[in-house]
Design a protein around this motif. Structure first.
Motif, short mmCIF file in Angstrom:
data_model
loop_
_atom_site.label_atom_id
_atom_site.label_comp_id
_atom_site.label_asym_id
_atom_site.label_seq_id
_atom_site.Cartn_x
_atom_site.Cartn_y
_atom_site.Cartn_z
N MET A 1 0.86 -1.20 0.00
CA MET A 1 0.00 0.00 0.00
C MET A 1 0.89 1.24 0.00
SD MET A 1 -2.96 1.07 2.70
CE MET A 1 -3.89 -0.41 2.32
N ARG A 3 2.50 4.90 0.61
CA ARG A 3 2.54 5.71 1.83
C ARG A 3 1.77 7.01 1.70
NH1 ARG A 3 3.13 2.38 5.51
NH2 ARG A 3 3.64 4.04 6.97
N ASP A 4 1.24 7.33 0.48
CA ASP A 4 0.45 8.55 0.36
C ASP A 4 -1.00 8.31 0.77
OD1 ASP A 4 -0.03 8.52 -3.29
OD2 ASP A 4 -0.36 7.00 -1.76
N THR A 5 -1.35 7.08 1.19
CA THR A 5 -2.67 6.83 1.75
C THR A 5 -2.84 7.71 2.98
OG1 THR A 5 -2.56 4.54 0.97
CG2 THR A 5 -4.21 5.06 2.65
N PRO A 6 -3.90 8.52 3.04
CA PRO A 6 -4.01 9.52 4.12
C PRO A 6 -3.89 8.95 5.52
CG PRO A 6 -5.60 9.98 2.40
CD PRO A 6 -4.98 8.67 2.04
N TYR A 7 -4.54 7.82 5.82
CA TYR A 7 -4.49 7.35 7.19
C TYR A 7 -3.09 6.88 7.58
CZ TYR A 7 -4.35 2.21 6.62
OH TYR A 7 -3.98 0.92 6.36
N LEU A 8 -2.31 6.38 6.58
CA LEU A 8 -0.93 5.98 6.87
C LEU A 8 -0.05 7.20 7.11
CD1 LEU A 8 -0.33 3.01 4.41
CD2 LEU A 8 -0.72 2.93 6.88
N GLN A 9 -0.33 8.29 6.39
CA GLN A 9 0.40 9.54 6.63
C GLN A 9 0.16 10.04 8.05
OE1 GLN A 9 -0.87 12.23 3.50
NE2 GLN A 9 1.03 11.87 2.37
N VAL A 45 -10.58 8.83 8.82
CA VAL A 45 -9.13 8.70 8.55
C VAL A 45 -8.35 8.73 9.86
CG1 VAL A 45 -7.14 9.84 7.48
CG2 VAL A 45 -9.31 9.65 6.23
N ARG A 48 -8.77 5.39 11.63
CA ARG A 48 -7.96 4.31 11.04
C ARG A 48 -6.50 4.46 11.42
NH1 ARG A 48 -8.64 2.80 4.93
NH2 ARG A 48 -7.47 1.00 5.73
N GLN A 198 0.48 -7.65 2.42
CA GLN A 198 -0.73 -7.17 3.09
C GLN A 198 -1.35 -8.23 3.98
OE1 GLN A 198 -3.50 -5.22 0.51
NE2 GLN A 198 -4.92 -4.73 2.15
#
Length: 251
Positions: A1, A3-9, A45, A48, A198
């Motif tokens: 996945m 790293r620009d996925t918002p919840y990961l940021q 977000v 998560r 994953q």
């Protein structure tokens, strides 16, 4: 996945702030709404992101109170040894650290061996095996995964055909095989560093791409016949792996 996925940021940012000491062990984090406002994201977000850090063992939720910084989990040492296993290797590793290990498993009989497994077991591709998936737990948390293959030509007509059922459930490959007259004398392990995909990350509660050790282990009987092979996944954040090597003493 990515790293620009918002919840990961958001999770990365919160993790960095905790590591820098902005919040110490036992401190309460701001509310989900406050974090969402601070990072300009939706409440889902922020939720998560906090759930991600809870899975990693960095945060803990307290019912009716909020979310707090958790005391870091200990990184245990998993001893791999040349001595015969009197119990399962996982249970032996935890017993050495005064922990009790448990596991959940599911087996499927009459499963055709794929080519790579057939090669490791010295059988023909498509030969029938029992495949067992394990999720190993310590203090209720997943700490290791394993997928085991055993040829039904060895166990098919015996009481130990299913590893976690019957009179010898849960005692490990060596003792189960001994109960049907198969004497296991050695194991070969091949450890390889890898990154969690994953599925592995979800099962182990670690970050996607987190460091893991994948171990290919095969047990052999007294005649050199492979009797079981397994793919073992150990998360680096939970375990360091040490090999104990006996030194022969001369008279």
């Amino acid at each position: 996945m990515p790293r620009d996925t918002p919840y990961l940021q958001v999770a990365d940012a919160l993790r960095d702030r905790i590591r820098s000491g902005e919040w110490a062990v036992g401190d309460k984090l701001p509310s989900r709404a406050r974090i969402a406002e601070e990072y300009g994201v939706g409440a889902s977000v922020a939720q998560r992101a906090m759930e991600r850090l809870t899975i990693e063992g960095i945060l803990e939720g307290r019912a009716g109170s909020g979310t707090y910084v958790r005391r870091p989990r200990e990184r245990g040492r998993m001893i791999r040894t040349r001595r015969p296993y009197a119990t399962s290797p996982f249970r032996a590793a935890l017993n050495a650290q005064d922990h009790e290990g448990k596991w959940e498993s599911r087996s499927a009989a009459r499963t055709p061996a794929p080519e790579r497994i057939a090669e490791r077991l010295d059988i023909e591709p498509g030969d029938l095996c029992v495949v067992t998936d394990y999720e190993f737990l310590m203090e209720g948390l997943p700490v290791q995964l394993s997928r085991s293959w055993e040829p039904m030509a060895i166990t098919g007509d015996t009481p130990v055909v299913l590893p976690e059922m019957g009179p010898h459930a849960g005692i490990g490959v060596v003792e189960r095989m001994r109960s049907i007259g198969v004497v296991v004398v050695r194991a070969v392990e091949i450890p390889r560093p890898a990154r969690a995909d994953q599925e592995q990350a979800n099962l182990l509660g670690i970050s996607i791409g987190g460091l893991i050790t994948e171990m290919e282990r095969t047990f052999y009987d007294i005649d050199g016949r492979p009797v079981e092979t397994a793919d073992i996944v150990v998360p680096d954040v939970r375990w360091e792996i040490a090999y104990e090597i006996a030194v022969e003493r001369r008279a």
